[in-house]
Scaffold this motif. Sequence first.
Motif, PDB file in Angstrom:
ATOM      1  N   ASP A   1      24.425 -36.063  26.429  1.00 19.90           N
ATOM      2  CA  ASP A   1      23.701 -35.298  27.439  1.00 19.90           C
ATOM      3  C   ASP A   1      22.440 -34.684  26.844  1.00 19.90           C
ATOM      4  OD1 ASP A   1      23.222 -34.214  29.935  1.00 19.90           O
ATOM      5  OD2 ASP A   1      24.493 -32.466  29.607  1.00 19.90           O
ATOM      6  N   LYS A   2      21.465 -34.425  27.693  1.00 19.12           N
ATOM      7  CA  LYS A   2      20.272 -33.691  27.295  1.00 19.12           C
ATOM      8  C   LYS A   2      19.775 -32.933  28.508  1.00 19.12           C
ATOM      9  CE  LYS A   2      17.017 -37.415  28.136  1.00 19.12           C
ATOM     10  NZ  LYS A   2      15.960 -38.242  27.591  1.00 19.12           N
ATOM     11  N   GLY A   3      19.070 -31.836  28.263  1.00 16.96           N
ATOM     12  CA  GLY A   3      18.524 -31.056  29.360  1.00 16.96           C
ATOM     13  C   GLY A   3      18.394 -29.595  28.991  1.00 16.96           C
ATOM     14  N   TRP A   4      17.958 -28.809  29.948  1.00 19.52           N
ATOM     15  CA  TRP A   4      17.738 -27.388  29.743  1.00 19.52           C
ATOM     16  C   TRP A   4      19.060 -26.653  29.832  1.00 19.52           C
ATOM     17  CZ3 TRP A   4      13.202 -25.860  27.958  1.00 19.52           C
ATOM     18  CH2 TRP A   4      12.120 -26.721  28.117  1.00 19.52           C
ATOM     19  N   ALA A   5      19.244 -25.676  28.937  1.00 17.58           N
ATOM     20  CA  ALA A   5      20.513 -24.950  28.872  1.00 17.58           C
ATOM     21  C   ALA A   5      20.285 -23.446  28.896  1.00 17.58           C
ATOM     22  CB  ALA A   5      21.273 -25.338  27.616  1.00 17.58           C
ATOM     23  N   CYS A   6      21.281 -22.756  29.382  1.00 16.55           N
ATOM     24  CA  CYS A   6      21.274 -21.294  29.431  1.00 16.55           C
ATOM     25  C   CYS A   6      21.402 -20.749  28.009  1.00 16.55           C
ATOM     26  CB  CYS A   6      22.451 -20.821  30.282  1.00 16.55           C
ATOM     27  SG  CYS A   6      22.691 -19.031  30.259  1.00 16.55           S
ATOM     28  N   PRO A   7      20.569 -19.776  27.636  1.00 17.20           N
ATOM     29  CA  PRO A   7      20.643 -19.219  26.284  1.00 17.20           C
ATOM     30  C   PRO A   7      21.876 -18.344  26.068  1.00 17.20           C
ATOM     31  CG  PRO A   7      19.061 -17.996  27.578  1.00 17.20           C
ATOM     32  CD  PRO A   7      19.509 -19.151  28.427  1.00 17.20           C
ATOM     33  N   ARG A   8      22.536 -17.991  27.130  1.00 17.55           N
ATOM     34  CA  ARG A   8      23.693 -17.094  27.016  1.00 17.55           C
ATOM     35  C   ARG A   8      25.014 -17.861  26.891  1.00 17.55           C
ATOM     36  NH1 ARG A   8      25.670 -12.978  31.480  1.00 17.55           N
ATOM     37  NH2 ARG A   8      26.949 -11.624  30.188  1.00 17.55           N
ATOM     38  N   CYS A   9      25.196 -18.905  27.711  1.00 21.85           N
ATOM     39  CA  CYS A   9      26.488 -19.610  27.720  1.00 21.85           C
ATOM     40  C   CYS A   9      26.384 -21.082  27.336  1.00 21.85           C
ATOM     41  CB  CYS A   9      27.152 -19.474  29.084  1.00 21.85           C
ATOM     42  SG  CYS A   9      26.341 -20.432  30.390  1.00 21.85           S
ATOM     43  N   ASP A  10      25.172 -21.578  27.125  1.00 22.63           N
ATOM     44  CA  ASP A  10      24.916 -22.966  26.728  1.00 22.63           C
ATOM     45  C   ASP A  10      25.216 -24.005  27.806  1.00 22.63           C
ATOM     46  OD1 ASP A  10      24.078 -22.173  24.148  1.00 22.63           O
ATOM     47  OD2 ASP A  10      26.164 -22.085  23.487  1.00 22.63           O
ATOM     48  N   MET A  11      25.439 -23.574  29.026  1.00 19.49           N
ATOM     49  CA  MET A  11      25.651 -24.530  30.113  1.00 19.49           C
ATOM     50  C   MET A  11      24.292 -24.987  30.643  1.00 19.49           C
ATOM     51  SD  MET A  11      28.880 -24.908  30.331  1.00 19.49           S
ATOM     52  CE  MET A  11      29.080 -25.758  31.865  1.00 19.49           C
TER      53      MET A  11
ATOM     54  N   ILE B   1      18.443  -9.420  32.487  1.00 17.32           N
ATOM     55  CA  ILE B   1      17.170  -9.441  31.769  1.00 17.32           C
ATOM     56  C   ILE B   1      16.778 -10.906  31.579  1.00 17.32           C
ATOM     57  CG2 ILE B   1      15.989  -8.877  29.611  1.00 17.32           C
ATOM     58  CD1 ILE B   1      17.898  -6.475  29.366  1.00 17.32           C
ATOM     59  N   ASP B   2      15.559 -11.252  31.989  1.00 15.49           N
ATOM     60  CA  ASP B   2      15.100 -12.644  31.901  1.00 15.49           C
ATOM     61  C   ASP B   2      15.297 -13.216  30.503  1.00 15.49           C
ATOM     62  OD1 ASP B   2      14.249 -12.074  34.423  1.00 15.49           O
ATOM     63  OD2 ASP B   2      12.124 -12.332  34.032  1.00 15.49           O
ATOM     64  N   ALA B   3      15.793 -14.449  30.443  1.00 17.25           N
ATOM     65  CA  ALA B   3      15.965 -15.151  29.172  1.00 17.25           C
ATOM     66  C   ALA B   3      15.492 -16.592  29.351  1.00 17.25           C
ATOM     67  CB  ALA B   3      17.416 -15.120  28.735  1.00 17.25           C
ATOM     68  N   GLU B   4      14.726 -17.085  28.399  1.00 19.88           N
ATOM     69  CA  GLU B   4      14.219 -18.453  28.487  1.00 19.88           C
ATOM     70  C   GLU B   4      15.323 -19.453  28.164  1.00 19.88           C
ATOM     71  OE1 GLU B   4      10.801 -19.313  26.137  1.00 19.88           O
ATOM     72  OE2 GLU B   4       9.578 -17.817  27.139  1.00 19.88           O
ATOM     73  N   PRO B   5      15.385 -20.545  28.936  1.00 20.08           N
ATOM     74  CA  PRO B   5      16.333 -21.597  28.599  1.00 20.08           C
ATOM     75  C   PRO B   5      15.828 -22.347  27.366  1.00 20.08           C
ATOM     76  CG  PRO B   5      14.924 -22.324  30.368  1.00 20.08           C
ATOM     77  CD  PRO B   5      14.565 -20.882  30.092  1.00 20.08           C
ATOM     78  N   TYR B   6      16.676 -23.123  26.780  1.00 15.58           N
ATOM     79  CA  TYR B   6      16.252 -23.962  25.653  1.00 15.58           C
ATOM     80  C   TYR B   6      16.624 -25.405  25.964  1.00 15.58           C
ATOM     81  CZ  TYR B   6      21.114 -24.132  24.129  1.00 15.58           C
ATOM     82  OH  TYR B   6      22.461 -24.350  24.069  1.00 15.58           O
ATOM     83  N   TYR B   7      15.923 -26.329  25.335  1.00 12.81           N
ATOM     84  CA  TYR B   7      16.184 -27.740  25.571  1.00 12.81           C
ATOM     85  C   TYR B   7      17.161 -28.236  24.525  1.00 12.81           C
ATOM     86  CZ  TYR B   7      15.341 -32.437  27.239  1.00 12.81           C
ATOM     87  OH  TYR B   7      15.494 -33.670  27.807  1.00 12.81           O
ATOM     88  N   ARG B   8      18.231 -28.833  24.968  1.00 12.90           N
ATOM     89  CA  ARG B   8      19.238 -29.335  24.032  1.00 12.90           C
ATOM     90  C   ARG B   8      19.421 -30.834  24.202  1.00 12.90           C
ATOM     91  NH1 ARG B   8      24.734 -27.260  26.986  1.00 12.90           N
ATOM     92  NH2 ARG B   8      24.487 -28.621  28.762  1.00 12.90           N
ATOM     93  N   ARG B   9      19.696 -31.478  23.097  1.00 17.30           N
ATOM     94  CA  ARG B   9      20.004 -32.906  23.100  1.00 17.30           C
ATOM     95  C   ARG B   9      21.320 -33.092  22.377  1.00 17.30           C
ATOM     96  NH1 ARG B   9      14.543 -36.230  22.971  1.00 17.30           N
ATOM     97  NH2 ARG B   9      13.235 -34.589  23.795  1.00 17.30           N
ATOM     98  N   GLU B  10      22.241 -33.707  23.065  1.00 20.68           N
ATOM     99  CA  GLU B  10      23.532 -34.008  22.481  1.00 20.68           C
ATOM    100  C   GLU B  10      23.775 -35.498  22.631  1.00 20.68           C
ATOM    101  OE1 GLU B  10      26.265 -31.451  24.501  1.00 20.68           O
ATOM    102  OE2 GLU B  10      25.411 -29.638  23.619  1.00 20.68           O
ATOM    103  N   GLU B  11      24.846 -35.986  22.054  1.00 18.27           N
ATOM    104  CA  GLU B  11      25.132 -37.416  22.095  1.00 18.27           C
ATOM    105  C   GLU B  11      25.200 -37.962  23.516  1.00 18.27           C
ATOM    106  OE1 GLU B  11      28.614 -38.345  19.856  1.00 18.27           O
ATOM    107  OE2 GLU B  11      27.914 -37.239  18.107  1.00 18.27           O
TER     108      GLU B  11
END
Length: 90
Positions: free
Chosen positions: A46-56, A34-44
């Motif tokens: 790394d930054k970028g788009w991440a999978c909403p299910r596994c955070d990769m 089932i389609d899921a939108e990625p989210y944008y994450r910023r960490e110390e």
Amino acid sequence: MTLPEAKELFNNNAASVIDTDAMALINEAIDSRIDAEPYYRREEDDKGWACPRCDMGVTVDHGRIREQYCSSCGQKIDWTNIPSTIIKER
């Protein structure tokens, strides 16, 4: 019939017949398609788009989407509500 509708029908009718562990695996397989939108994450580091299910991270290259599925968990990624200008700017 959509996948969410099929999942609801399955859960309502199969609970008394199928083993609990098997139902969990089946639901997990359905959820990953089932389609899921990625989210944008910023960490110390790394930054970028991440999978909403596994955070990769999911790969985006100059606004052109490379992956429609997460390479780590297989989640189907839905980029339709994320304008390409947002993908490029971040």
